[in-house]
Write a protein that holds these residues in place. Structure first.
Motif, PDB file in Angstrom:
ATOM      1  N   HIS A   2       0.833  -1.183   0.000  1.00  0.00           N
ATOM      2  CA  HIS A   2       0.000   0.000   0.000  1.00  0.00           C
ATOM      3  C   HIS A   2       0.879   1.248   0.000  1.00  0.00           C
ATOM      4  O   HIS A   2       1.916   1.284   0.617  1.00  0.00           O
ATOM      5  CB  HIS A   2      -0.871   0.006   1.254  1.00  0.00           C
ATOM      6  CG  HIS A   2      -1.677   1.255   1.395  1.00  0.00           C
ATOM      7  ND1 HIS A   2      -2.767   1.490   0.610  1.00  0.00           N
ATOM      8  CD2 HIS A   2      -1.536   2.314   2.207  1.00  0.00           C
ATOM      9  CE1 HIS A   2      -3.278   2.652   0.945  1.00  0.00           C
ATOM     10  NE2 HIS A   2      -2.547   3.181   1.911  1.00  0.00           N
ATOM     11  N   HIS A   3       0.458   2.238  -0.696  1.00  0.00           N
ATOM     12  CA  HIS A   3       1.168   3.504  -0.636  1.00  0.00           C
ATOM     13  C   HIS A   3       0.182   4.620  -0.829  1.00  0.00           C
ATOM     14  O   HIS A   3      -0.877   4.445  -1.398  1.00  0.00           O
ATOM     15  CB  HIS A   3       2.244   3.576  -1.703  1.00  0.00           C
ATOM     16  CG  HIS A   3       1.682   3.637  -3.109  1.00  0.00           C
ATOM     17  ND1 HIS A   3       1.158   2.529  -3.729  1.00  0.00           N
ATOM     18  CD2 HIS A   3       1.529   4.656  -3.965  1.00  0.00           C
ATOM     19  CE1 HIS A   3       0.726   2.868  -4.923  1.00  0.00           C
ATOM     20  NE2 HIS A   3       0.927   4.154  -5.095  1.00  0.00           N
ATOM     21  N   ARG A   4       0.527   5.783  -0.324  1.00  0.00           N
ATOM     22  CA  ARG A   4      -0.313   6.954  -0.502  1.00  0.00           C
ATOM     23  C   ARG A   4       0.133   7.700  -1.746  1.00  0.00           C
ATOM     24  O   ARG A   4       1.322   7.860  -1.994  1.00  0.00           O
ATOM     25  CB  ARG A   4      -0.191   7.887   0.703  1.00  0.00           C
ATOM     26  CG  ARG A   4      -0.869   7.363   1.955  1.00  0.00           C
ATOM     27  CD  ARG A   4      -0.556   8.275   3.118  1.00  0.00           C
ATOM     28  NE  ARG A   4      -0.887   9.661   2.796  1.00  0.00           N
ATOM     29  CZ  ARG A   4      -0.029  10.659   3.000  1.00  0.00           C
ATOM     30  NH1 ARG A   4       1.147  10.444   3.486  1.00  0.00           N
ATOM     31  NH2 ARG A   4      -0.388  11.899   2.702  1.00  0.00           N
ATOM     32  N   ALA A  57       0.710  -2.040 -15.440  1.00  0.00           N
ATOM     33  CA  ALA A  57      -0.452  -1.389 -16.055  1.00  0.00           C
ATOM     34  C   ALA A  57      -0.776  -0.057 -15.386  1.00  0.00           C
ATOM     35  O   ALA A  57      -1.069   0.930 -16.071  1.00  0.00           O
ATOM     36  CB  ALA A  57      -1.652  -2.332 -15.978  1.00  0.00           C
ATOM     37  N   HIS A  58      -0.730  -0.018 -14.064  1.00  0.00           N
ATOM     38  CA  HIS A  58      -1.097   1.204 -13.346  1.00  0.00           C
ATOM     39  C   HIS A  58      -0.172   2.370 -13.702  1.00  0.00           C
ATOM     40  O   HIS A  58      -0.634   3.501 -13.883  1.00  0.00           O
ATOM     41  CB  HIS A  58      -1.058   0.943 -11.841  1.00  0.00           C
ATOM     42  CG  HIS A  58      -1.074   2.163 -10.993  1.00  0.00           C
ATOM     43  ND1 HIS A  58      -2.182   2.997 -10.903  1.00  0.00           N
ATOM     44  CD2 HIS A  58      -0.124   2.721 -10.202  1.00  0.00           C
ATOM     45  CE1 HIS A  58      -1.906   3.998 -10.081  1.00  0.00           C
ATOM     46  NE2 HIS A  58      -0.663   3.861  -9.647  1.00  0.00           N
ATOM     47  N   THR A  59       1.124   2.106 -13.819  1.00  0.00           N
ATOM     48  CA  THR A  59       2.042   3.176 -14.198  1.00  0.00           C
ATOM     49  C   THR A  59       1.725   3.674 -15.611  1.00  0.00           C
ATOM     50  O   THR A  59       1.863   4.861 -15.907  1.00  0.00           O
ATOM     51  CB  THR A  59       3.503   2.689 -14.119  1.00  0.00           C
ATOM     52  OG1 THR A  59       3.606   1.398 -14.735  1.00  0.00           O
ATOM     53  CG2 THR A  59       3.958   2.571 -12.668  1.00  0.00           C
ATOM     54  N   ALA A 142       8.728  10.040 -11.114  1.00  0.00           N
ATOM     55  CA  ALA A 142       8.856   9.681  -9.694  1.00  0.00           C
ATOM     56  C   ALA A 142       7.820   8.624  -9.317  1.00  0.00           C
ATOM     57  O   ALA A 142       8.103   7.701  -8.551  1.00  0.00           O
ATOM     58  CB  ALA A 142       8.697  10.927  -8.821  1.00  0.00           C
ATOM     59  N   HIS A 143       6.634   8.742  -9.872  1.00  0.00           N
ATOM     60  CA  HIS A 143       5.581   7.757  -9.623  1.00  0.00           C
ATOM     61  C   HIS A 143       5.985   6.384 -10.171  1.00  0.00           C
ATOM     62  O   HIS A 143       5.816   5.358  -9.512  1.00  0.00           O
ATOM     63  CB  HIS A 143       4.271   8.250 -10.260  1.00  0.00           C
ATOM     64  CG  HIS A 143       3.140   7.284 -10.139  1.00  0.00           C
ATOM     65  ND1 HIS A 143       2.720   6.517 -11.206  1.00  0.00           N
ATOM     66  CD2 HIS A 143       2.347   6.941  -9.101  1.00  0.00           C
ATOM     67  CE1 HIS A 143       1.708   5.755 -10.817  1.00  0.00           C
ATOM     68  NE2 HIS A 143       1.465   5.995  -9.541  1.00  0.00           N
ATOM     69  N   GLU A 144       6.534   6.370 -11.382  1.00  0.00           N
ATOM     70  CA  GLU A 144       6.974   5.093 -11.968  1.00  0.00           C
ATOM     71  C   GLU A 144       8.092   4.484 -11.117  1.00  0.00           C
ATOM     72  O   GLU A 144       8.098   3.279 -10.851  1.00  0.00           O
ATOM     73  CB  GLU A 144       7.430   5.306 -13.415  1.00  0.00           C
ATOM     74  CG  GLU A 144       7.862   4.030 -14.115  1.00  0.00           C
ATOM     75  CD  GLU A 144       6.910   3.560 -15.218  1.00  0.00           C
ATOM     76  OE1 GLU A 144       6.021   4.329 -15.623  1.00  0.00           O
ATOM     77  OE2 GLU A 144       7.075   2.417 -15.672  1.00  0.00           O
ATOM     78  N   GLN A 146       8.576   4.949  -7.952  1.00  0.00           N
ATOM     79  CA  GLN A 146       7.937   4.486  -6.713  1.00  0.00           C
ATOM     80  C   GLN A 146       7.356   3.086  -6.935  1.00  0.00           C
ATOM     81  O   GLN A 146       7.502   2.188  -6.100  1.00  0.00           O
ATOM     82  CB  GLN A 146       6.848   5.493  -6.352  1.00  0.00           C
ATOM     83  CG  GLN A 146       6.038   5.189  -5.121  1.00  0.00           C
ATOM     84  CD  GLN A 146       4.887   6.200  -4.967  1.00  0.00           C
ATOM     85  OE1 GLN A 146       4.405   6.756  -5.957  1.00  0.00           O
ATOM     86  NE2 GLN A 146       4.468   6.428  -3.760  1.00  0.00           N
ATOM     87  N   HIS A 147       6.737   2.890  -8.087  1.00  0.00           N
ATOM     88  CA  HIS A 147       6.145   1.584  -8.364  1.00  0.00           C
ATOM     89  C   HIS A 147       7.192   0.529  -8.709  1.00  0.00           C
ATOM     90  O   HIS A 147       6.924  -0.667  -8.570  1.00  0.00           O
ATOM     91  CB  HIS A 147       5.075   1.696  -9.449  1.00  0.00           C
ATOM     92  CG  HIS A 147       3.759   2.136  -8.885  1.00  0.00           C
ATOM     93  ND1 HIS A 147       2.872   1.259  -8.300  1.00  0.00           N
ATOM     94  CD2 HIS A 147       3.212   3.374  -8.753  1.00  0.00           C
ATOM     95  CE1 HIS A 147       1.825   1.932  -7.855  1.00  0.00           C
ATOM     96  NE2 HIS A 147       1.999   3.214  -8.113  1.00  0.00           N
ATOM     97  N   ILE A 148       8.370   0.942  -9.156  1.00  0.00           N
ATOM     98  CA  ILE A 148       9.462  -0.021  -9.339  1.00  0.00           C
ATOM     99  C   ILE A 148       9.824  -0.620  -7.983  1.00  0.00           C
ATOM    100  O   ILE A 148      10.014  -1.836  -7.843  1.00  0.00           O
ATOM    101  CB  ILE A 148      10.676   0.667 -10.007  1.00  0.00           C
ATOM    102  CG1 ILE A 148      10.375   0.925 -11.482  1.00  0.00           C
ATOM    103  CG2 ILE A 148      11.940  -0.176  -9.842  1.00  0.00           C
ATOM    104  CD1 ILE A 148      11.411   1.795 -12.188  1.00  0.00           C
TER     105      ILE A 148
HETATM  106 FE   LIG Z   1       0.485   4.773  -7.992  1.00  0.00          FE
END
Ligand SMILES: [Fe+2]
Length: 224
Positions: A2-4, A57-59, A142-144, A146-148
């Motif tokens: 989980h992340h915000r 997919a989300h990224t 940065a989001h990508e 984070q998902h890595i």
């Molecule tokens: Fe996200």
């Protein structure tokens, strides 16, 4: 895990190199997931973890939703049903699948998700040099990234739960080790007062600041 979702800090993005950072982050996500079968990539080991395929997919949903849909003239969504599957917590983007049901997504297939990724990355090309979009693209990179981190954490747990103990890379270093070391590193500090928190002019999430003084101590065994 989980992340915000967080908002970008109000700092100017470094436009130079942004396109290269975009491509590096996209390529690293795909290189790290490359050893996974569709079955591996569809595993959700617990409610707080997401399948690797979902991260892939989300990224991609992020780039399609906030960049291409909004800023690429005439862009059409790859699949109108997929935002429901791959939105995470963005209330303004409408309904989405429950987080603990992400492991039910045997479809779309991993290969379809990869195909979507390639298409979206290609469609992003004309936007990467637009200074007006630089801050948003920096947020997306940065989001990508984070998902890595999430992708690695989550797949480690998922493979750990298999009694056969499958490994991602069978004893050989990941193909993207050089890219990883370019993105990440350790910093030595002797202990004492340290300044922590983002203090530069580049991008930071709003929960990575402000810069504050902290007392750093070595663990007891290191002090002896
Ligand atoms: Fe996200």
């Amino acid at each position: 895990m989980h992340h915000r979702e967080t908002s970008p800090a109000a700092v100017p993005a470094d436009a130079a190199g942004l396109a290269a950072r975009f491509r590096a982050a996209r390529a690293l996500t795909e290189a790290l997931a490359a050893p996974l079968s569709d079955a591996d990539a569809s595993l959700q080991s617990m409610a707080d973890a997401s399948p690797a395929k979902w991260h892939l997919a989300h990224t991609t949903w992020f780039w399609e939703t906030f960049l291409l849909r909004e800023h690429a003239t005439g862009y059409r969504l790859w699949n109108d049903d997929w935002p429901f599957l791959f939105n995470s917590y963005y209330e303004a983007e409408g309904a989405r699948i429950a987080r603990d049901a992400r492991g039910m997504l045997s479809r779309p297939a991993l290969a379809e998700v990869i195909e979507w990724r390639v298409s979206v990355s290609d469609a992003m090309t004309p936007l990467l040099d637009d200074p007006a979009l630089a801050d948003l693209i920096a947020l997306g990179v940065a989001h990508e990234e984070q998902h890595i981190e999430l992708l690695m954490t989550d797949i480690k747990h998922a493979l750990f739960l298999n009694p056969l103990g499958p490994a991602m890379w069978n004893g050989t270093p990941p193909p993207s080790a050089a890219a990883l070391s370019a993105l990440m590193g350790w910093h030595y500090h002797p202990g004492g007062i340290a300044l922590t928190g983002h203090g530069g002019s580049g991008f930071a999430f709003d929960n990575e600041g402000p810069r504050v003084r902290r007392q750093l101590r070595w663990p007891v065994e290191r002090q002896l």
